[in-house]
Design a protein around this motif. Structure first.
Motif, PDB file in Angstrom:
ATOM      1  N   GLN A  48       0.816  -1.211   0.000  1.00  0.00           N
ATOM      2  CA  GLN A  48       0.000   0.000   0.000  1.00  0.00           C
ATOM      3  C   GLN A  48       0.853   1.266   0.000  1.00  0.00           C
ATOM      4  OE1 GLN A  48      -3.876  -0.201   2.306  1.00  0.00           O
ATOM      5  NE2 GLN A  48      -2.688  -1.745   3.387  1.00  0.00           N
ATOM      6  N   ASN A  74       2.118   1.711  -3.536  1.00  0.00           N
ATOM      7  CA  ASN A  74       1.067   2.232  -4.413  1.00  0.00           C
ATOM      8  C   ASN A  74       0.855   3.723  -4.192  1.00  0.00           C
ATOM      9  OD1 ASN A  74       0.379  -0.122  -5.779  1.00  0.00           O
ATOM     10  ND2 ASN A  74      -1.016  -0.803  -4.194  1.00  0.00           N
ATOM     11  N   ALA A  75       0.861   4.139  -2.936  1.00  0.00           N
ATOM     12  CA  ALA A  75       0.660   5.555  -2.620  1.00  0.00           C
ATOM     13  C   ALA A  75       1.775   6.425  -3.180  1.00  0.00           C
ATOM     14  CB  ALA A  75       0.567   5.739  -1.103  1.00  0.00           C
ATOM     15  N   LEU A  94      -1.131   9.089   6.087  1.00  0.00           N
ATOM     16  CA  LEU A  94      -1.673   8.414   4.895  1.00  0.00           C
ATOM     17  C   LEU A  94      -2.899   7.581   5.248  1.00  0.00           C
ATOM     18  CD1 LEU A  94       1.626   7.226   3.154  1.00  0.00           C
ATOM     19  CD2 LEU A  94      -0.006   8.879   2.237  1.00  0.00           C
ATOM     20  N   ALA A 140      -5.399   6.712   2.214  1.00  0.00           N
ATOM     21  CA  ALA A 140      -4.469   6.139   1.239  1.00  0.00           C
ATOM     22  C   ALA A 140      -3.971   4.767   1.673  1.00  0.00           C
ATOM     23  CB  ALA A 140      -3.280   7.077   1.028  1.00  0.00           C
TER      24      ALA A 140
END
Length: 345
Positions: free
Chosen positions: A163, A166-167, A302, A307
């Motif tokens: 993750q 990806n962010a 995040l 996110a």
């Protein structure tokens, strides 16, 4: 305030999960520079799984209370600590001691938890978030548009790594079992079956190699991880899960791994290899604390903005920690097994 009676889960020796014991202990008031925290959430990481086997590199002598990190409410503070901390939700890396209803923590190790995160959600991002953030952005320094390979992409650290990447606009390939392929894909990674020919599967997706590999497995497969790197790529090793059931000195697999990584770095191959230890640099205490606070703060931000999504595999009461440990070791779950305090159970 009268002394607190803490409920603790004790690891008495090299036992199976059901061999954990539960005991009550009176805690004195916090001393100077300390805070007494009511645990709202802790969890099971790979470190505790190694500790019960006596395999964690620098674990204390048995018996002791495991628990690598916590999220909780500050109940009272000692001399020299800002009284505004009382009533605040905080997080901390503890290494041991987290499997307790209440514990005393050095106030300098506490990181505020944003109001928008529940205790359980925040818990999934403490040790996993600091580990993933530092490996991705401080160790490997991966940039947007690059590609990484994450082993165990359905695990606590792995799912957080996917993750975070990806962010940051990074392409991710992740290994997992076939039954967890959909979960890994949902996180945003291209799934690869770790029981198959991993190098062939990864090369089919990235013929030129990947820019970074994050490997907690070690063992013979570490060679494949290194050879899958593109020129200029970085291997970040952060564990030796492949040897967790081996008998003998627990330091030997780590020593062998260090030697291999040093040898690779000495070769003129334009690839890098390093070992990540979350506690590296802790002797420079203030700098270490500042980095943890900065990096965990970035992860929390995040998560609060949506996110990052907490991957909670299960939510289990403190007194049932044996069940939590067994579940985490089963390899059947995605994310982190979270242990909650009595008030949250």
């Amino acid at each position: 305030m009268s002394n607190i009676i803490a409920t603790e889960v004790v690891l008495p020796g090299r036992v199976e999960p059901e061999g954990l014991t539960v005991a009550d202990r009176e805690l004195p008031p916090p001393g100077p520079g300390e805070a007494l925290v009511r645990m709202e959430a802790t969890g099971v990481s790979f470190a505790e799984q190694q500790m019960r086997r006596g395999k964690y590199y620098d674990q204390p002598a048995f018996p002791f209370v495991p628990g690598y990190d916590i999220v909780g409410e500050v109940l009272v503070v000692g001399a020299g600590v800002d009284p505004a901390l009382v009533g605040r939700r905080v997080a901390a890396l503890t290494k041991i001691g987290g499997w307790s209803s209440h514990l005393t923590v050095s106030a300098g190790d506490l990181v505020p938890v944003p109001d928008g995160l529940t205790a359980e959600a925040a818990e999934t991002f403490v040790v996993n978030g600091v580990t993933a953030w530092q490996m991705l952005h401080r160790k490997a320094k991966v940039r947007a548009g690059q590609t990484i390979l994450v082993h165990g992409a359905n695990g606590g650290v792995g799912s957080t790594l996917v993750q975070l990447a990806n962010a940051a606009g990074i392409r991710v390939t992740g290994t997992a079992s076939a039954r967890n392929a959909d979960a890994v894909a949902a996180l945003g990674a291209e799934p690869v079956d770790y029981r198959g020919d991993v190098p062939a599967q990864v090369r089919a997706l990235s013929p030129g190699g990947v820019d970074a590999v994050f490997d907690h497995v070690g063992g013979p497969g570490i060679v494949d991880s290194f050879t899958l790197l593109a020129p200029g790529g970085t291997l970040v090793s952060y564990g030796t899960a492949a040897t967790k059931n081996e008998e003998g000195d627990s330091r030997l697999p780590v020593l062998k791994l260090f030697i291999r990584l040093l040898w690779w770095n000495a070769l003129p191959n334009k690839r890098n290899a390093s070992f990540y230890n979350i506690w590296a640099g802790r002797r420079r205490r203030n700098r270490f604390r500042a980095r943890v606070a900065e990096d965990l703060g970035a992860v929390f931000d995040l998560a609060e903005r949506g996110a990052l999504h907490p991957q909670i595999a299960a939510r289990i009461p403190l007194r049932e920690t044996a069940r939590a440990l067994a579940l985490a070791e089963s390899g059947t779950v995605t994310g982190k097994v979270v242990i909650v305090g009595d008030a949250e159970a």
